[in-house]
Design a protein around this motif. Structure first.
Motif, PDB file in Angstrom:
ATOM      1  N   GLN A 202     -13.167   5.831   6.737  1.00 54.44           N
ATOM      2  CA  GLN A 202     -12.446   5.387   7.931  1.00 54.44           C
ATOM      3  C   GLN A 202     -11.053   6.002   8.034  1.00 54.44           C
ATOM      4  OE1 GLN A 202     -12.443   1.072   7.891  1.00 54.44           O
ATOM      5  NE2 GLN A 202     -14.590   0.984   7.226  1.00 54.44           N
ATOM      6  N   ASP A 203     -10.728   6.896   7.093  1.00 53.85           N
ATOM      7  CA  ASP A 203      -9.396   7.501   7.069  1.00 53.85           C
ATOM      8  C   ASP A 203      -9.484   8.945   7.543  1.00 53.85           C
ATOM      9  OD1 ASP A 203      -6.485   7.185   5.904  1.00 53.85           O
ATOM     10  OD2 ASP A 203      -7.213   9.140   5.233  1.00 53.85           O
TER      11      ASP A 203
ATOM     12  N   SER B   8       6.048   7.562  -3.625  1.00 61.09           N
ATOM     13  CA  SER B   8       5.638   8.661  -2.743  1.00 61.09           C
ATOM     14  C   SER B   8       4.523   8.238  -1.782  1.00 61.09           C
ATOM     15  CB  SER B   8       5.148   9.840  -3.579  1.00 61.09           C
ATOM     16  OG  SER B   8       3.905   9.525  -4.191  1.00 61.09           O
ATOM     17  N   TYR B   9       3.842   7.111  -2.101  1.00 63.79           N
ATOM     18  CA  TYR B   9       2.713   6.629  -1.300  1.00 63.79           C
ATOM     19  C   TYR B   9       1.528   7.598  -1.360  1.00 63.79           C
ATOM     20  CZ  TYR B   9       5.221   2.695   0.830  1.00 63.79           C
ATOM     21  OH  TYR B   9       5.888   1.501   1.047  1.00 63.79           O
ATOM     22  N   SER B  10       1.479   8.410  -2.405  1.00 62.76           N
ATOM     23  CA  SER B  10       0.391   9.377  -2.545  1.00 62.76           C
ATOM     24  C   SER B  10      -0.807   8.720  -3.215  1.00 62.76           C
ATOM     25  CB  SER B  10       0.855  10.577  -3.375  1.00 62.76           C
ATOM     26  OG  SER B  10      -0.231  11.418  -3.701  1.00 62.76           O
ATOM     27  N   ARG B  11      -1.948   8.736  -2.540  1.00 68.39           N
ATOM     28  CA  ARG B  11      -3.149   8.139  -3.120  1.00 68.39           C
ATOM     29  C   ARG B  11      -3.704   8.986  -4.258  1.00 68.39           C
ATOM     30  NH1 ARG B  11      -5.718   7.590   2.784  1.00 68.39           N
ATOM     31  NH2 ARG B  11      -4.675   9.621   2.819  1.00 68.39           N
ATOM     32  N   GLY B  12      -3.642  10.307  -4.092  1.00 62.35           N
ATOM     33  CA  GLY B  12      -4.089  11.181  -5.173  1.00 62.35           C
ATOM     34  C   GLY B  12      -3.238  11.008  -6.417  1.00 62.35           C
TER      35      GLY B  12
ATOM     36  N   ARG C 191      -2.003   1.189   1.943  1.00 58.97           N
ATOM     37  CA  ARG C 191      -2.313   2.624   1.936  1.00 58.97           C
ATOM     38  C   ARG C 191      -3.188   2.993   0.745  1.00 58.97           C
ATOM     39  NH1 ARG C 191      -1.514   7.392   4.018  1.00 58.97           N
ATOM     40  NH2 ARG C 191      -1.222   9.244   2.723  1.00 58.97           N
ATOM     41  N   ILE C 192      -2.855   2.492  -0.433  1.00 58.59           N
ATOM     42  CA  ILE C 192      -3.641   2.807  -1.621  1.00 58.59           C
ATOM     43  C   ILE C 192      -5.060   2.259  -1.496  1.00 58.59           C
ATOM     44  CG2 ILE C 192      -3.794   2.542  -4.131  1.00 58.59           C
ATOM     45  CD1 ILE C 192      -1.529   4.380  -3.131  1.00 58.59           C
ATOM     46  N   ASP C 193      -5.209   1.111  -0.852  1.00 58.58           N
ATOM     47  CA  ASP C 193      -6.534   0.498  -0.693  1.00 58.58           C
ATOM     48  C   ASP C 193      -7.463   1.335   0.182  1.00 58.58           C
ATOM     49  OD1 ASP C 193      -5.951  -1.626  -2.305  1.00 58.58           O
ATOM     50  OD2 ASP C 193      -5.442  -3.008  -0.672  1.00 58.58           O
ATOM     51  N   THR C 194      -6.907   2.263   0.977  1.00 56.77           N
ATOM     52  CA  THR C 194      -7.757   3.101   1.825  1.00 56.77           C
ATOM     53  C   THR C 194      -8.627   4.048   1.001  1.00 56.77           C
ATOM     54  OG1 THR C 194      -5.990   4.768   2.064  1.00 56.77           O
ATOM     55  CG2 THR C 194      -6.116   3.037   3.745  1.00 56.77           C
TER      56      THR C 194
END
Length: 430
Positions: A269-270, A212-216, A260-263
């Motif tokens: 900066q996001d 899903s590419y969801s960071r949460g 993306r997860i590293d953000t």
């Protein structure tokens, strides 16, 4: 064809609900969590299946009142109080849009949660509810996991359109929640291939959540897996499995996923992350002026943000169950919301402590442990999503509280039988 199948299942089940109202609770969870009608393309997508099932279930409950038991527990009373308080905050709503549309939606969710709680009484019924949630969410997890593997993790996983879990972030959190629920079903399946299918399904749900590419969801997944290990009855085996599979899963995901997860480490900066923080500060500022009632529903607009947000033009949804409830319902609403989870958690801890070393209640101890893992995943991931009214956590809590009530009943029966057993043993010795 899909539309016809779903329609036949729903209408074909209605007579069985009148025979046994509990079937209405099962059908309701299936239609509201899985939303199978959204997988069609024709008339079923707009059919009011939920209203039909809810109405039939309530009529069946009135016709068979002996099968309805009000669960007199703290969870239920605080849930009712929270719902009532949301009605109060709706009266004092600050938003330009009327709040009653959302209030009606929330009342349906809370009301049917109460209905489900009034109909589940036995271990078999508890397990049926569990299977219903597992199948309803597991379907999207298996589907999304296979999609992630097939695409090499290069495409995002999304949920069913028009539902609570439509977005990639929302479906990911739902799948994080369902992993420990899937594992509860392992002892319920005797066939070794069935057990293997359960393990594979859980793994695919993890892959779908990552896809899903969801960071949460990534944070929630890490917290859930860690707590899952702590709650596991075989820490060595599960720990070895996680040590082997976790690096493989991370290596499988492409560079764009890792970027993306590293953000998370550079959230300043996001733009998305800063937008969420702006919404959280808006909720805090709004509640400072309206500490009791907050702003009510529908406060995420330019008018409210112009008054209370540090960056007025950056309008965002709450993106946090905690700030969502705080901004919409004030500190009273937040206290009630958190109390719901605190009471349920204590119910789970009570079951774990009182069912220990009682073989006939081992199933309850294992189930409650995994239910707590599921809820922890939601509470962590929910810190970054506007899912305060998502129905699945409430059904998970109903299952946990129903398990507590059943354990209480079993322990009382054991206590009543103990004197009679001692008398019989005494006479035998004499």
């Amino acid at each position: 064809m899909r539309d016809l199948i779903v329609t036949l299942i729903v209408f074909g089940s209605l007579p069985f609900i009148f025979k046994r109202p509990f079937y209405g609770a099962v059908l309701w969870i299936w239609i509201s969590v899985m939303n199978p009608h959204t997988q069609g393309w024709g008339f079923a997508t707009t059919m009011p299946f939920a209203a039909i099932i809810a109405g039939t279930t309530i009529l069946a409950m009135l016709a068979k009142p002996k099968e309805v038991v009000f669960p007199n527990t703290g969870y239920i009373w605080v849930l009712i109080a929270f719902t009532a308080w949301m009605a109060v905050t709706s009266v004092f709503s600050l938003g330009v849009e009327e709040p009653w549309t959302m209030m009606k939606k929330v009342v349906k969710i809370m009301g049917m949660t109460l209905v489900v709680a009034m109909l589940v009484r036995t271990r078999k019924e508890i397990e049926m509810l569990l299977w219903t949630v597992v199948i309803s969410l597991g379907f999207y997890g298996v589907k999304g996991g296979l999609f992630t593997i097939r695409s090499g993790g290069s495409s995002r996983v999304w949920g069913p359109a028009g539902t609570f879990i439509e977005g990639n972030n929302e479906v990911a959190l739902a799948l994080v929640m369902v992993v420990p629920l899937i594992l509860i079903t392992l002892p319920l399946v005797a066939n070794k291939w069935g057990k293997r299918a359960i393990w594979v399904s859980a793994g695919l749900c993890v892959m779908a959540a990552m896809g899903s590419y969801s960071r949460g969801a990534a944070l929630a997944l890490g917290a859930m897996l860690g707590f899952l290990w702590l709650k596991s009855h075989d820490k060595a085996k599960l720990g070895a499995l996680l040590i082997i599979l976790a690096p493989l899963a991370l290596m499988f995901m492409p560079e764009q996923w890792h970027s993306r997860i590293d953000t998370i480490n550079n959230y300043e900066q996001d733009d998305s992350a800063m937008g969420r923080i702006n919404a959280w500060r808006m909720a805090i500022n709004l509640t400072a002026e309206h500490p009791l009632t907050g702003g009510g529903f529908e406060i995420y607009n330019h008018l409210i943000f112009a008054q209370y947000a540090p960056v007025p033009e950056d309008v965002h949804a709450a993106h946090s169950i905690y700030f969502q409830v705080l901004g919409e319902h004030g500190y009273v609403g937040l206290a009630l919301y958190l109390s719901i989870y605190l009471l349920v958690w204590r119910n789970g801890s009570w079951v774990i402590n009182h069912a220990r070393n009682i073989p006939e209640l081992e199933w309850a101890r294992r189930m409650v442990s995994m239910l707590q893992v599921s809820l922890l995943g939601f509470l962590v991931g929910g810190a970054f999503l506007s899912l305060a009214y998502f129905d699945v956590p409430y059904y998970v809590m109903v299952i946990l509280v129903a398990t507590r009530l059943l354990v209480e009943k079993t322990l009382k029966e054991r206590a009543q039988q103990a004197p009679a057993v001692r008398v019989e043993e005494a006479h035998g010795v004499a």
